[in-house]
Enzyme design. Structure first.
Site, mmCIF file in Angstrom:
data_model
loop_
_atom_site.group_PDB
_atom_site.id
_atom_site.type_symbol
_atom_site.label_atom_id
_atom_site.label_comp_id
_atom_site.label_asym_id
_atom_site.label_seq_id
_atom_site.Cartn_x
_atom_site.Cartn_y
_atom_site.Cartn_z
ATOM 1 N N HIS A 11 -1.810 12.677 -0.464
ATOM 2 C CA HIS A 11 -3.256 13.284 -0.551
ATOM 3 C C HIS A 11 -3.657 14.050 0.682
ATOM 4 O O HIS A 11 -2.913 14.406 1.509
ATOM 5 C CB HIS A 11 -3.978 12.230 -1.247
ATOM 6 C CG HIS A 11 -3.470 11.396 -2.506
ATOM 7 N ND1 HIS A 11 -3.679 11.951 -3.710
ATOM 8 C CD2 HIS A 11 -2.896 10.409 -2.563
ATOM 9 C CE1 HIS A 11 -2.958 11.362 -4.367
ATOM 10 N NE2 HIS A 11 -2.532 10.040 -3.796
ATOM 11 N N GLU A 25 -7.539 6.766 0.141
ATOM 12 C CA GLU A 25 -6.181 6.632 0.201
ATOM 13 C C GLU A 25 -5.923 7.746 1.020
ATOM 14 O O GLU A 25 -4.964 7.419 2.015
ATOM 15 C CB GLU A 25 -5.510 7.153 -1.291
ATOM 16 C CG GLU A 25 -3.896 7.047 -1.071
ATOM 17 C CD GLU A 25 -3.360 7.257 -2.330
ATOM 18 O OE1 GLU A 25 -2.187 7.353 -2.413
ATOM 19 O OE2 GLU A 25 -4.029 7.466 -3.359
ATOM 20 N N HIS A 86 1.816 6.316 0.197
ATOM 21 C CA HIS A 86 0.620 6.146 -0.887
ATOM 22 C C HIS A 86 0.077 4.772 -0.956
ATOM 23 O O HIS A 86 0.894 3.605 -0.348
ATOM 24 C CB HIS A 86 1.200 6.575 -2.072
ATOM 25 C CG HIS A 86 1.587 8.012 -2.537
ATOM 26 N ND1 HIS A 86 0.455 9.014 -2.834
ATOM 27 C CD2 HIS A 86 2.625 8.705 -2.102
ATOM 28 C CE1 HIS A 86 1.092 10.327 -2.936
ATOM 29 N NE2 HIS A 86 2.422 10.139 -2.396
ATOM 30 N N GLU A 152 4.566 3.027 -2.084
ATOM 31 C CA GLU A 152 2.749 2.676 -2.398
ATOM 32 C C GLU A 152 2.850 1.175 -1.557
ATOM 33 O O GLU A 152 3.490 0.134 -1.956
ATOM 34 C CB GLU A 152 2.870 2.250 -3.888
ATOM 35 C CG GLU A 152 2.912 3.234 -4.837
ATOM 36 C CD GLU A 152 2.006 4.395 -5.144
ATOM 37 O OE1 GLU A 152 0.881 4.063 -4.298
ATOM 38 O OE2 GLU A 152 1.920 5.215 -5.873
#
Length: 290
Positions: A11, A25, A86, A152
């Site tokens: 992101h 995030e 992430h 993640e």
């Protein structure tokens, strides 16, 4: 020939990623990504970043173009391994890692990464999953020429978040350890172990040099840059119990990002670990407010 690692902090810019309890995030992934960049470089890897500030790669504001740019950067630099970082969301707990198929040449690396990272939040179901075209179909796994992974680290909207925030500085060393062991190179010694004779891993002479450089930057910078430099310099002063004569407050995001970029460039030019650590500490102080 050192391995080329492309680190992709997920992101950024227009896209905050998952958000919960005031955490975003994009900020978590950038902090981990920059720390990981520094450690892998110390270990001898060549590191390419898809982003180093709160901006999407290429400045794109569309997800499809953003993802293509991340893949383009990795492919252009002929990365050997691509790692996208992430933070998950949606009602779960624990870390998970996606690879192309079963991981192929980096199957063992992927397993080591998730094993190490899971010491913080545990794992969410099956630790290593197929993120290729026969699995989840993540664009950054399907369209990069490198052996790719998408990590993640945990769930931002669960009780993983306090653990992530409390142990944010542990993720990069855990990932670095996995890379170093997989490729048979020495794991970088942490500053706390290498510099036990110094206060909190920082050397006073190096801190004073960096404070002086931050002061010099204010001579040609804007008033906003002056605030950012003052904030970073005071963070170093507090860490070393040095007197603070002026506190100008908290800088805005743009000024903080600009000074972080300068400190990152200076880090690359420094020939002494102590000076690099002072740059890193000052930059982290600015990242922590964003």
């Amino acid at each position: 020939m050192p391995k080329v690692i492309c680190i992709d902090p997920g992101h950024g810019g227009y896209d905050p990623g998952a958000c919960a309890q005031g955490a975003r995030e994009k900020e978590i992934t950038l902090q981990i990504g920059l720390h990981l960049r520094d450690l892998l470089r110390q270990a001898g890897f060549t590191v390419v970043m898809t982003r180093e500030t709160d901006q999407s790669p290429g400045g794109w504001t569309r997800v499809d173009a953003d993802l293509r740019e991340r893949c383009r950067i990795s492919n252009l630099e002929r990365a050997d391994v691509f790692l996208s970082i992430h933070v998950n969301a949606g009602g779960g707990r624990g870390a998970e890692l996606y690879v192309y198929g079963d991981g192929g040449p980096i199957k063992g690396l992927a397993q080591s990464v998730i094993t190490n990272v899971a010491t913080i939040c545990g794992t969410h179901g099956r630790p290593v999953r197929d993120g290729g075209p026969n699995g989840t179909g993540f664009a950054v796994l399907c369209n990069t020429e490198a052996d790719a992974m998408l990590l993640e680290i945990g769930f931002i909207d669960s009780d993983d978040l306090p653990k992530i925030k409390a142990r944010i500085g542990e993720f990069a060393p855990l990932i670095t350890k996995a890379f170093c062991q997989f490729y048979g190179v020495q794991v970088p010694v942490s500053p706390a172990k290498e510099q036990q004779e110094t206060a909190d891993g920082l050397e006073r002479s190096a801190v004073e040099l960096v404070i002086g450089q931050l002061g010099a930057m204010t001579k040609t910078g804007s008033s906003d840059v002056l605030v950012a430099c003052n904030y970073a310099a005071n963070a170093l002063r507090r860490e070393m119990s040095l007197p603070i004569t002026q506190a100008l407050g908290v800088p805005n995001d743009r000024a903080a990002a600009g000074v972080i970029n300068v400190l990152s460039a200076l880090w690359m030019c420094a020939d002494k670990r102590a000076i690099q650590e002072a740059y890193h500490f000052a930059a982290d102080a600015l990242r922590s407010i964003r």
